[in-house]
Design an enzyme around this catalytic site. Structure first.
Site, PDB file in Angstrom:
ATOM      1  N   ASP A 138      58.348  80.296  57.036  1.00  0.00           N
ATOM      2  CA  ASP A 138      59.332  79.287  56.637  1.00  0.00           C
ATOM      3  C   ASP A 138      60.353  79.168  57.765  1.00  0.00           C
ATOM      4  O   ASP A 138      60.171  79.735  58.860  1.00  0.00           O
ATOM      5  CB  ASP A 138      59.941  79.624  55.260  1.00  0.00           C
ATOM      6  CG  ASP A 138      60.835  80.869  55.287  1.00  0.00           C
ATOM      7  OD1 ASP A 138      60.964  81.506  56.355  1.00  0.00           O
ATOM      8  OD2 ASP A 138      61.395  81.203  54.226  1.00  0.00           O
ATOM      9  N   CYS A 144      58.959  85.385  56.711  1.00  0.00           N
ATOM     10  CA  CYS A 144      60.101  84.672  56.128  1.00  0.00           C
ATOM     11  C   CYS A 144      61.349  85.485  56.470  1.00  0.00           C
ATOM     12  O   CYS A 144      61.355  86.215  57.466  1.00  0.00           O
ATOM     13  CB  CYS A 144      59.908  84.439  54.631  1.00  0.00           C
ATOM     14  SG  CYS A 144      59.694  85.918  53.610  1.00  0.00           S
ATOM     15  N   HIS A 199      44.530 102.422  54.414  1.00  0.00           N
ATOM     16  CA  HIS A 199      44.326 102.809  53.011  1.00  0.00           C
ATOM     17  C   HIS A 199      44.186 101.622  52.063  1.00  0.00           C
ATOM     18  O   HIS A 199      43.457 101.711  51.076  1.00  0.00           O
ATOM     19  CB  HIS A 199      45.504 103.676  52.530  1.00  0.00           C
ATOM     20  CG  HIS A 199      45.485 105.059  53.096  1.00  0.00           C
ATOM     21  ND1 HIS A 199      46.176 106.112  52.547  1.00  0.00           N
ATOM     22  CD2 HIS A 199      44.852 105.572  54.187  1.00  0.00           C
ATOM     23  CE1 HIS A 199      45.972 107.217  53.263  1.00  0.00           C
ATOM     24  NE2 HIS A 199      45.174 106.906  54.273  1.00  0.00           N
TER      25      HIS A 199
HETATM   26  C1  RB5 Z   1      65.079  81.788  52.862  1.00  0.00           C
HETATM   27  O1  RB5 Z   1      66.463  81.664  52.873  1.00  0.00           O
HETATM   28  C2  RB5 Z   1      64.653  83.144  52.305  1.00  0.00           C
HETATM   29  O2  RB5 Z   1      64.933  83.204  50.955  1.00  0.00           O
HETATM   30  C3  RB5 Z   1      63.187  83.389  52.559  1.00  0.00           C
HETATM   31  O3  RB5 Z   1      62.928  83.259  53.918  1.00  0.00           O
HETATM   32  C4  RB5 Z   1      62.619  84.763  52.198  1.00  0.00           C
HETATM   33  O4  RB5 Z   1      63.403  85.793  52.707  1.00  0.00           O
HETATM   34  C5  RB5 Z   1      62.212  84.962  50.821  1.00  0.00           C
HETATM   35  O5  RB5 Z   1      61.674  86.001  50.438  1.00  0.00           O
END
Ligand code: RB5
Length: 148
Positions: free
Chosen positions: A6, A64, A97
């Site tokens: 993301d 993320c 594992h």
């Molecule tokens: C985005 O702000 C954040 O919530 C996402 O990248 C992630 O960390 C979610 O688990």
């Protein structure tokens, strides 16, 4: 393999792509593009999980902010074993594992050098099978929907 992030993981994704090219590892980038300011991590994780389920790629990497959301989503897909690895040791164990086939990682929690070391460890560590395969068999078809 497939790689996705993301907005909160896009810098590490670009870094990983360069490293993978250096390692001569083929990959498909499912997004998001470097200029995307906001993205929903579930949409990215679902794309990678579906590629694995379809047998189009063997491994995935999802980045993320923390790696947590990506792992939660990816692990809803049968046959996908996503592991959020904050250290190289966890990456070794997750492959050896747990036969993890998706590495998830947090760009906000792990710096670039450690992140690259975790990626390389994940991709170069083999599954130990044996008793570990028996344990995976205990949950791999937890919904009893696998076609034999
Ligand atoms: C985005 O702000 C954040 O919530 C996402 O990248 C992630 O960390 C979610 O688990």
């Amino acid at each position: 393999m497939a790689i996705g992030s993301d907005h909160a993981g896009r810098d590490h994704k670009e870094l990983f792509k360069k490293h993978l090219e250096g390692m001569k590892v083929k990959f498909v980038d499912v997004g998001v593009a470097p200029d995307v300011e906001k993205a929903n991590y579930p949409e990215v994780a679902i794309k990678v999980a579906k590629l694995i389920q379809a047998g189009e790629v063997r491994f995935g990497v999802l980045i993320c902010g923390t790696g947590v959301g990506m792992a939660m989503v990816a692990n809803r897909f049968m046959g996908v074993r996503a592991a959020n690895c904050p250290t190289e040791l966890v990456a070794v164990m997750a492959r050896g594992h747990n036969d993890a086939n998706v590495l998830t990682l947090g760009q906000r929690t792990i710096g670039p050098n450690l992140a690259l070391a975790i990626l390389e460890t994940f991709l170069t560590t083999g599954f130990e099978a044996g008793r570990h395969q028996e344990r995976i068999n205990l949950f791999e078809d937890i919904y009893g929907t696998k076609k034999s």
